[in-house]
Design an enzyme around this catalytic site. Sequence first.
Site, PDB file in Angstrom:
ATOM      1  N   GLU A 229     125.353  25.561 159.405  1.00  0.00           N
ATOM      2  CA  GLU A 229     125.325  26.669 158.345  1.00  0.00           C
ATOM      3  C   GLU A 229     126.626  26.888 157.580  1.00  0.00           C
ATOM      4  O   GLU A 229     127.258  27.584 158.191  1.00  0.00           O
ATOM      5  CB  GLU A 229     124.751  27.966 158.855  1.00  0.00           C
ATOM      6  N   CYS A 263     128.452  34.327 153.134  1.00  0.00           N
ATOM      7  CA  CYS A 263     128.026  33.109 152.429  1.00  0.00           C
ATOM      8  C   CYS A 263     126.874  33.307 151.138  1.00  0.00           C
ATOM      9  O   CYS A 263     126.981  32.335 150.655  1.00  0.00           O
ATOM     10  CB  CYS A 263     127.249  32.400 153.838  1.00  0.00           C
TER      11      CYS A 263
HETATM   12  P1  NAD Z   1     135.755  28.221 159.693  1.00  0.00           P
HETATM   13  O1  NAD Z   1     134.935  27.042 159.608  1.00  0.00           O
HETATM   14  O2  NAD Z   1     137.393  28.335 159.408  1.00  0.00           O
HETATM   15  O3  NAD Z   1     135.539  28.586 161.324  1.00  0.00           O
HETATM   16  C1  NAD Z   1     134.304  28.830 161.934  1.00  0.00           C
HETATM   17  C2  NAD Z   1     134.308  28.705 163.367  1.00  0.00           C
HETATM   18  O4  NAD Z   1     134.674  27.199 163.562  1.00  0.00           O
HETATM   19  C3  NAD Z   1     135.394  29.720 163.877  1.00  0.00           C
HETATM   20  O5  NAD Z   1     134.761  30.186 165.222  1.00  0.00           O
HETATM   21  C4  NAD Z   1     136.480  28.656 164.163  1.00  0.00           C
HETATM   22  O6  NAD Z   1     137.445  28.952 165.525  1.00  0.00           O
HETATM   23  C5  NAD Z   1     135.650  27.284 164.421  1.00  0.00           C
HETATM   24  N1  NAD Z   1     136.505  26.271 164.466  1.00  0.00           N
HETATM   25  C6  NAD Z   1     137.666  25.589 163.674  1.00  0.00           C
HETATM   26  N2  NAD Z   1     137.978  24.383 163.731  1.00  0.00           N
HETATM   27  C7  NAD Z   1     137.313  23.862 164.612  1.00  0.00           C
HETATM   28  C8  NAD Z   1     136.854  22.778 165.378  1.00  0.00           C
HETATM   29  N3  NAD Z   1     137.828  21.752 164.849  1.00  0.00           N
HETATM   30  N4  NAD Z   1     135.718  22.380 166.024  1.00  0.00           N
HETATM   31  C9  NAD Z   1     135.197  23.477 166.331  1.00  0.00           C
HETATM   32  N5  NAD Z   1     134.996  24.733 166.022  1.00  0.00           N
HETATM   33  C10 NAD Z   1     136.221  25.067 165.137  1.00  0.00           C
HETATM   34  O7  NAD Z   1     135.155  29.370 158.932  1.00  0.00           O
HETATM   35  P2  NAD Z   1     135.353  30.865 158.630  1.00  0.00           P
HETATM   36  O8  NAD Z   1     136.658  31.110 157.936  1.00  0.00           O
HETATM   37  O9  NAD Z   1     135.402  31.630 160.007  1.00  0.00           O
HETATM   38  O10 NAD Z   1     134.073  31.423 158.141  1.00  0.00           O
HETATM   39  C11 NAD Z   1     133.889  31.680 156.724  1.00  0.00           C
HETATM   40  C12 NAD Z   1     132.923  30.486 156.042  1.00  0.00           C
HETATM   41  O11 NAD Z   1     131.623  30.564 156.956  1.00  0.00           O
HETATM   42  C13 NAD Z   1     132.713  30.447 154.796  1.00  0.00           C
HETATM   43  O12 NAD Z   1     132.640  29.329 154.191  1.00  0.00           O
HETATM   44  C14 NAD Z   1     131.196  30.978 154.792  1.00  0.00           C
HETATM   45  O13 NAD Z   1     130.318  30.849 153.586  1.00  0.00           O
HETATM   46  C15 NAD Z   1     130.548  30.412 155.909  1.00  0.00           C
HETATM   47  N6  NAD Z   1     129.414  31.034 156.194  1.00  0.00           N
HETATM   48  C16 NAD Z   1     128.035  30.451 156.353  1.00  0.00           C
HETATM   49  C17 NAD Z   1     127.260  31.239 156.805  1.00  0.00           C
HETATM   50  C18 NAD Z   1     125.631  30.600 156.526  1.00  0.00           C
HETATM   51  O14 NAD Z   1     124.600  31.105 157.095  1.00  0.00           O
HETATM   52  N7  NAD Z   1     125.659  29.616 155.667  1.00  0.00           N
HETATM   53  C19 NAD Z   1     127.026  32.463 157.299  1.00  0.00           C
HETATM   54  C20 NAD Z   1     128.325  32.917 157.449  1.00  0.00           C
HETATM   55  C21 NAD Z   1     129.339  32.417 156.972  1.00  0.00           C
END
Ligand code: NAD
Length: 472
Positions: A229, A263
């Site tokens: 997501e 998001c």
């Molecule tokens: P991010 O991708 O930077 O991090 C998300 C999570 O992934 C964190 O817990 C992080 O520690 C982890 N992570 C980072 N590198 C990783 C790796 N290599 N392997 C596994 N996990 C890893 O995202 P963010 O900045 O925390 O969140 C914002 C983003 O999330 C925005 O793009 C937003 O649109 C999206 N979002 C989507 C939804 C949806 O339902 N579609 C909901 C909320 C947020």
Amino acid sequence: MNKTIEVRNPRTGKFDYVIIPPPPKLLSQQCHRLRRGQIAWEEIGIKGRIAVLQQWKQAILAERQNLTDALVNDTGRLSVSVLEIDSVINSIDRWCNLAPQLLQPTAKNTSIPFIALQQAAVPYTLVGVISPWNFPFFLSNIDTIPALLAGCAVIVKPSEITPRFVAPLMTATNTVPLLRDVLNFVEGGGETGATLIEAVDSICFTGSVKTGRMVGESAAKNFIPAFLELGGKDPAIVLESADLDLATSAILWGSVVNTGQSCLSIERIYVAEQIFAEFYHLLITKAHSLKLAYPTVEDGEIGPIITENQAAIIKEHLQDAIDKGATIHCGGKVEELGGGWWCRPTVITNVNHSMKIMTEETFGPIMPIMSFATIEEAINLANDSIYGLSGAIFSESIELALQIGMQIDVGGISINDAGLTSMIQEGEKNSFKFSGLGGSRMGAASLQRFLRKKAFLIKTNTNKDPWWFSEE
Ligand code: NAD
């Protein structure tokens, strides 16, 4: 020694909290413990699991104040934190009501009269959940609850940017004996997330497209399902026939709630040229009525920008739009107050798709508006995006809105409202294009993501099957 991670407070800018990610060996031991616990968890059946989740709900309610305080420190905002806790509580009840019928084995006839079919389902043993910082509590639990009810053990790694809620949540979880054997929340950053994917049987990831791609690739290597997501750039289309008072109120909320850090924020607005001026003047008036939640958290509706990185992105998108000729009518800058970063609701016109503000995820309280001459033009503009999460259409005719909605490449559309998929989780939807991958997180289908189908094919007569080798 594992590296500690210092955590910034979004209101003060101070690094006032520390987490210590578990070393990979400890994480692996925790996963083994959860796998062992899953055996009894599956055996107690759905009634037993519902009883345990109801105990968990009570334990969360008992920790409610500590959870709220932690979420306020994590995110700098109060009312959305309260809403997050309420949503999780409601979600536990909703899933407890729904799950028993979804987990019923079904008996069916087959195309061959003497072969019956019993359809059963087997939960994945251990599901991993990796969540982002924008709704830390809600998004750590949205997949966790149906996965637990399906009979899986779950390990959750919330964002390292907003980890303070984990301590009170673990306090609540540890008071529920059977649950603590199958549910754990681990602190850590990307490295911990990457290690976790190697240890689970299925992964639910919410976050950016960039990380989502890495998660998807790791899952593919391990042949485990990945439910991704990801980001969005949701459009709103306002037709000439729309109720402008309603449309401006809904779009203001849909763009600006949680300071636009959602998001499914409305991030671009397309308005019929006949009503364009009236629309944006009304939106500006309404935008002016919202206040920053500063100096105290109770002061206004607009909380701080949670991360410094996001503040830099918002600044960059605004500057890019200004450099290319956009007109800012209100807000329009990222300001530092008391050590935190803030941005007031911002209405922008004279924008186009050469600007980052119209094409890249901004994640701020920004409302860029373009006019359109024909419905076809509005649809083309809405579809001119790598994202396909959701959107909104405002129209007097629901029929016309539905027709337009079918032509927009997104998974969820609010009609005469905005951001409804965040409030109502019954509607099944996929994330289109780069906004995600995998089955619907919403609606009854969500629980099915945690089950593998098993077919029992039962011979019901004693005759030799016509396709066996002839014995004459
Ligand atoms: P991010 O991708 O930077 O991090 C998300 C999570 O992934 C964190 O817990 C992080 O520690 C982890 N992570 C980072 N590198 C990783 C790796 N290599 N392997 C596994 N996990 C890893 O995202 P963010 O900045 O925390 O969140 C914002 C983003 O999330 C925005 O793009 C937003 O649109 C999206 N979002 C989507 C939804 C949806 O339902 N579609 C909901 C909320 C947020």
